[in-house]
Design an enzyme around this catalytic site. Structure first.
Site, PDB file in Angstrom:
ATOM      1  N   GLU A  95       3.190  -5.874  14.058  1.00 47.96           N
ATOM      2  CA  GLU A  95       2.093  -5.904  15.034  1.00 47.96           C
ATOM      3  C   GLU A  95       1.462  -7.290  15.063  1.00 47.96           C
ATOM      4  OE1 GLU A  95      -1.127  -3.415  13.939  1.00 47.96           O
ATOM      5  OE2 GLU A  95      -2.101  -3.522  15.894  1.00 47.96           O
TER       6      GLU A  95
ATOM      7  N   ARG B  77       0.822  -1.215   0.000  1.00 47.82           N
ATOM      8  CA  ARG B  77       0.000   0.000   0.000  1.00 47.82           C
ATOM      9  C   ARG B  77       0.856   1.265   0.000  1.00 47.82           C
ATOM     10  NH1 ARG B  77      -2.729  -3.771   3.038  1.00 47.82           N
ATOM     11  NH2 ARG B  77      -1.885  -3.008   5.009  1.00 47.82           N
TER      12      ARG B  77
END
Ligand code: AMP
Length: 189
Positions: A108, A71
């Protein structure tokens, strides 16, 4: 005087926030995924986003925009054109065809590695690292590490969304004397 902290105005910010879709439990249970595809699908929202990213870095003498797969390519490529800078992709292992340098890092939700072509950055080049979202900062930090190994100078980091509660910006060297700019348009508490 131009005050980057005043960007964007409240109306633009509300407009962009409304174009972010929350997807619970993706890609793993417990992760609230911020989906940017509604923003990409909205020409006005995409235009505002790119204008804001560019405005923050105009005048910062950016030579190279480093975009992080995948992205980060969308925003990074368009931003590099607006800043009259070159674009360098940082990709997942095995995707880049030429000789690469590689760095491993914690995410994460898991672990990952990133690669950059070895001849991407000229020593002393001023670089902005771009991704869609700043979470723990591991991904952006890894891209900065690859950049610095080639002698690049990190002028800043640019994100559309920042998850403030994960304190990723602390990992990117903010607060240090003459530390890099970390600019995110939308902040999530
Ligand atoms: P981090 O390395 O923890 O800062 O994670 C940032 C990278 O993971 C970016 O490439 C993001 O696109 C992706 N990411 C992490 N958390 C999320 C989230 N909650 N929603 C969307 N993307 C995320």
């Amino acid at each position: 005087m131009f005050d980057p902290n005043q960007l964007p105005g409240p109306h633009a910010l509300a407009y962009l926030r409304a174009l972010l879709r929350d997807v619970p439990d993706f890609p793993k249970p417990g992760i609230l995924f911020k989906d940017i595809t509604p923003l990409l699908a909205d020409p006005r929202g995409l235009h505002i986003t790119l204008d804001l990213l560019a405005q923050r870095f105009i005048g910062e003498h950016v030579d190279v925009v480093v975009g992080i797969e995948s992205r980060g390519f969308i925003f990074g490529g368009a931003l590099s054109a607006r800043l009259n800078a070159s674009f360098v992709p940082v990709r997942k292992p095995g995707k880049l065809p030429w000789k690469t340098d590689r760095v491993a890092y914690a995410l994460e939700y898991g672990e990952a590695e990133l690669e950059m072509h070895v001849d991407s950055i000229k020593p002393g080049a001023r670089v902005v690292v771009v991704d869609d979202l700043l979470a723990t900062g591991g991904t952006a930090h890894a891209a900065a590490e690859l950049t610095r190994r080639q002698g690049g100078v990190i002028a800043g980091f640019a994100f559309v969304v920042e998850l403030d509660f994960l304190k990723g910006r602390e990992r990117l060297g903010v607060g240090r004397e003459a530390g890099p700019i970390v600019y995110s348009i939308v902040h999530v508490d």
